[in-house]
Enzyme design. Structure first.
Site, PDB file in Angstrom:
ATOM      1  N   ASN A  45     -10.039  -0.365  -0.068  1.00 17.28           N
ATOM      2  CA  ASN A  45      -8.579  -0.302   0.009  1.00 17.28           C
ATOM      3  C   ASN A  45      -7.996  -0.766  -1.330  1.00 17.28           C
ATOM      4  O   ASN A  45      -8.073  -1.938  -1.668  1.00 17.28           O
ATOM      5  CB  ASN A  45      -8.116  -1.202   1.162  1.00 17.28           C
ATOM      6  CG  ASN A  45      -6.616  -1.211   1.345  1.00 17.28           C
ATOM      7  OD1 ASN A  45      -5.865  -0.797   0.478  1.00 17.28           O
ATOM      8  ND2 ASN A  45      -6.174  -1.709   2.486  1.00 17.28           N
ATOM      9  N   HIS A  96      -3.621   6.915   2.958  1.00 17.27           N
ATOM     10  CA  HIS A  96      -4.018   5.621   2.388  1.00 17.27           C
ATOM     11  C   HIS A  96      -5.399   5.271   2.935  1.00 17.27           C
ATOM     12  O   HIS A  96      -5.651   5.372   4.139  1.00 17.27           O
ATOM     13  CB  HIS A  96      -2.984   4.576   2.809  1.00 17.27           C
ATOM     14  CG  HIS A  96      -3.381   3.171   2.500  1.00 17.27           C
ATOM     15  ND1 HIS A  96      -3.941   2.811   1.296  1.00 17.27           N
ATOM     16  CD2 HIS A  96      -3.306   2.031   3.231  1.00 17.27           C
ATOM     17  CE1 HIS A  96      -4.188   1.514   1.304  1.00 17.27           C
ATOM     18  NE2 HIS A  96      -3.814   1.026   2.467  1.00 17.27           N
ATOM     19  N   CYS A 115       0.821  -1.230   0.000  1.00 14.20           N
ATOM     20  CA  CYS A 115       0.000   0.000   0.000  1.00 14.20           C
ATOM     21  C   CYS A 115       0.848   1.271   0.000  1.00 14.20           C
ATOM     22  O   CYS A 115       0.351   2.361  -0.260  1.00 14.20           O
ATOM     23  CB  CYS A 115      -0.930   0.003   1.192  1.00 14.20           C
ATOM     24  SG  CYS A 115      -1.896  -1.489   1.322  1.00 14.20           S
TER      25      CYS A 115
HETATM   26  O1  UT7 Z   1      -3.813  -1.724   3.590  1.00 11.13           O
HETATM   27  C1  UT7 Z   1      -3.069  -1.624   4.736  1.00 11.13           C
HETATM   28  C2  UT7 Z   1      -3.059  -2.830   5.562  1.00 11.13           C
HETATM   29  N1  UT7 Z   1      -4.329  -3.249   6.072  1.00 11.13           N
HETATM   30  C3  UT7 Z   1      -4.990  -2.536   6.996  1.00 11.13           C
HETATM   31  O2  UT7 Z   1      -4.660  -1.424   7.310  1.00 11.13           O
HETATM   32  C4  UT7 Z   1      -6.146  -3.214   7.678  1.00 11.13           C
HETATM   33  C5  UT7 Z   1      -6.244  -2.760   9.096  1.00 11.13           C
HETATM   34  N2  UT7 Z   1      -7.294  -3.437   9.845  1.00 11.13           N
HETATM   35  C6  UT7 Z   1      -8.601  -3.163   9.675  1.00 11.13           C
HETATM   36  O3  UT7 Z   1      -9.000  -2.357   8.868  1.00 11.13           O
HETATM   37  C7  UT7 Z   1      -9.574  -3.889  10.604  1.00 11.13           C
HETATM   38  O4  UT7 Z   1      -8.857  -4.660  11.540  1.00 11.13           O
HETATM   39  C8  UT7 Z   1     -10.588  -4.823   9.854  1.00 11.13           C
HETATM   40  C9  UT7 Z   1     -11.606  -3.972   9.123  1.00 11.13           C
HETATM   41  C10 UT7 Z   1      -9.870  -5.717   8.884  1.00 11.13           C
HETATM   42  C11 UT7 Z   1     -11.353  -5.684  10.853  1.00 11.13           C
HETATM   43  O5  UT7 Z   1     -11.994  -4.855  11.809  1.00 11.13           O
HETATM   44  P1  UT7 Z   1     -11.854  -5.148  13.360  1.00 11.13           P
HETATM   45  O6  UT7 Z   1     -12.669  -4.145  14.061  1.00 11.13           O
HETATM   46  O7  UT7 Z   1     -10.384  -5.197  13.690  1.00 11.13           O
HETATM   47  O8  UT7 Z   1     -12.531  -6.555  13.497  1.00 11.13           O
HETATM   48  P2  UT7 Z   1     -11.901  -7.923  14.037  1.00 11.13           P
HETATM   49  O9  UT7 Z   1     -10.981  -8.523  13.033  1.00 11.13           O
HETATM   50  O10 UT7 Z   1     -11.396  -7.729  15.433  1.00 11.13           O
HETATM   51  O11 UT7 Z   1     -13.205  -8.810  14.115  1.00 11.13           O
HETATM   52  C12 UT7 Z   1     -14.309  -8.491  14.974  1.00 11.13           C
HETATM   53  C13 UT7 Z   1     -15.430  -9.464  14.706  1.00 11.13           C
HETATM   54  C14 UT7 Z   1     -14.985 -10.921  14.692  1.00 11.13           C
HETATM   55  O12 UT7 Z   1     -16.038 -11.701  15.233  1.00 11.13           O
HETATM   56  P3  UT7 Z   1     -15.991 -12.186  16.771  1.00 11.13           P
HETATM   57  O13 UT7 Z   1     -14.731 -12.985  16.888  1.00 11.13           O
HETATM   58  O14 UT7 Z   1     -15.955 -10.935  17.591  1.00 11.13           O
HETATM   59  O15 UT7 Z   1     -17.258 -12.954  16.902  1.00 11.13           O
HETATM   60  C15 UT7 Z   1     -14.845 -11.229  13.228  1.00 11.13           C
HETATM   61  O16 UT7 Z   1     -15.015 -12.611  12.950  1.00 11.13           O
HETATM   62  O17 UT7 Z   1     -15.984  -9.221  13.405  1.00 11.13           O
HETATM   63  C16 UT7 Z   1     -15.978 -10.426  12.649  1.00 11.13           C
HETATM   64  N3  UT7 Z   1     -15.799 -10.091  11.237  1.00 11.13           N
HETATM   65  C17 UT7 Z   1     -16.822  -9.818  10.419  1.00 11.13           C
HETATM   66  N4  UT7 Z   1     -18.129  -9.777  10.624  1.00 11.13           N
HETATM   67  C18 UT7 Z   1     -18.911  -9.447   9.571  1.00 11.13           C
HETATM   68  C19 UT7 Z   1     -14.626  -9.971  10.551  1.00 11.13           C
HETATM   69  N5  UT7 Z   1     -14.880  -9.609   9.277  1.00 11.13           N
HETATM   70  C20 UT7 Z   1     -16.225  -9.520   9.168  1.00 11.13           C
HETATM   71  C21 UT7 Z   1     -17.089  -9.180   8.119  1.00 11.13           C
HETATM   72  N6  UT7 Z   1     -18.420  -9.164   8.366  1.00 11.13           N
HETATM   73  N7  UT7 Z   1     -16.632  -8.867   6.891  1.00 11.13           N
END
Ligand code: UT7
Length: 308
Positions: free
Chosen positions: A265, A235, A95
């Site tokens: 993204n 970004h 990125c």
């Molecule tokens: O491009 C540069 C590099 N990448 C980034 O900068 C990405 C940085 N990270 C993020 O943007 C965020 O961490 C994400 C958007 C990827 C995820 O958001 P989060 O608030 O960190 O969620 P999480 O991974 O902690 O997941 C929370 C919950 C989980 O369920 P449980 O374990 O709490 O029951 C996940 O399984 O949300 C669930 N989950 C979803 N639910 C519905 C994860 N993805 C999804 C989804 N839809 N697409």
């Protein structure tokens, strides 16, 4: 592709995607390859800057999704556009690809080696996205952006750049299969390991910290303060990362450009896409100080300060 489209493919919801990421749509470049997107952006950049093809002495293209393993996507763009007076190569910096490419162009120009460079950030991430994995497939999109960087007299231009990486975190965002370490073999179920895999929540914290530090570094190294900055073009990975960055460096969100809702993204394309839209919307005026900042797989991060 809208969030509603994704609801039909994986267990997710528009509400979850919009509230956790700020994304509502992303573009999928069906029927096109990475270099096709790059050529469109590059053609627009040449036109907009009034640059003739033979003036371009270097093509630096940031991508992790080139058309081929060999040669570089930059060479494919060179061939498709007939930019025969240039040295062309890719920068693999996820990125941050556009920021790294820009800093290389800037160095060559400052050293007096070249006068004009074409810098492109482009990705066709949809080819490498696992549409069975809701952790990643809701995030990524395809896109391209390009700029022409020229040697000019005066105080406008790229003031300074900062790039950094930390390979200790390489497995937080990677594609395990398809390279020399784990080459493809026929009839093997890769189970998504040849696509993009990501530990989003660990990346989130590091992204906020390092994007903030990089932004402050390019501002402070130029003897400026955050108040001098007219716009930050970050970004577009997650609206919550961008809001946390703004809070941390103490800049109002009015001065931070956002278009994540439309594109998601787009990795190396994200910053030049946002820069172009900010410019076309009249958000950047002559003499404004603009900071571009990015973060991605490597982990890798960087920022550039420009006097527009
Ligand atoms: O491009 C540069 C590099 N990448 C980034 O900068 C990405 C940085 N990270 C993020 O943007 C965020 O961490 C994400 C958007 C990827 C995820 O958001 P989060 O608030 O960190 O969620 P999480 O991974 O902690 O997941 C929370 C919950 C989980 O369920 P449980 O374990 O709490 O029951 C996940 O399984 O949300 C669930 N989950 C979803 N639910 C519905 C994860 N993805 C999804 C989804 N839809 N697409």
């Amino acid at each position: 592709m809208t969030n509603a489209d994704l609801e039909k493919i994986v267990d997710t919801s528009d509400e979850w995607i919009a509230s956790r990421t700020g994304i509502r749509e992303r573009r999928i470049a069906n029927g096109m390859v990475t270099s096709d997107l790059a050529v469109i952006a590059a053609t627009n950049a040449l036109e907009m800057s009034g640059t003739a093809k033979d003036e371009i002495e270097m093509i630096i293209l940031g991508t992790v999704t080139p058309d081929y393993r060999l040669p570089s996507a930059a060479c494919v763009v060179q061939q498709k556009m007939g930019l025969n007076n240039a040295a062309a190569f890719d920068v693999v910096a996820a990125c941050t690809g556009f920021i790294n490419a820009l800093s290389i162009a800037s160095s060559y120009i400052e050293n007096g080696n070249i006068k004009k460079a074409l810098v492109i950030g482009v990705e066709k991430l949809s080819t490498f996205t696992n549409f069975k994995d809701r952790n990643t497939c809701v995030i990524f999109g395809d896109g391209a952006g390009a700029v022409v960087v020229s040697a000019e007299e005066g105080d406008r231009g790229i003031i300074n750049s900062f790039i950094k990486s930390d390979g200790r975190y390489l497995k937080l965002l990677w594609s395990e299969v398809g390279g020399a370490a784990n080459p493809y073999s026929e009839s093997f179920d890769f189970n998504g390991t040849d696509k993009i895999m990501m530990n989003g929540s660990d990346i989130f914290k590091i992204a906020v910290k390092e994007m903030s530090n990089a932004t402050l570094k390019v501002i402070n190294d130029a003897g400026l303060t955050v108040d001098d900055i007219s716009i930050v073009v970050p970004h577009q990975a997650n609206i919550r990362i961008i809001e946390s960055l703004a809070k941390r460096i103490k800049i109002s969100m009015d001065k931070v450009f956002l278009n994540i809702a439309k594109y998601g993204n787009t990795s190396a394309a994200s910053v030049p896409l946002a820069l172009d839209e900010a410019n076309r919307e009249g958000r950047i005026k002559d003499g404004d100080y603009v900071v571009m900042v990015a973060f991605g797989g490597g982990l890798i991060w960087g920022a550039t300060l420009v006097k527009w």
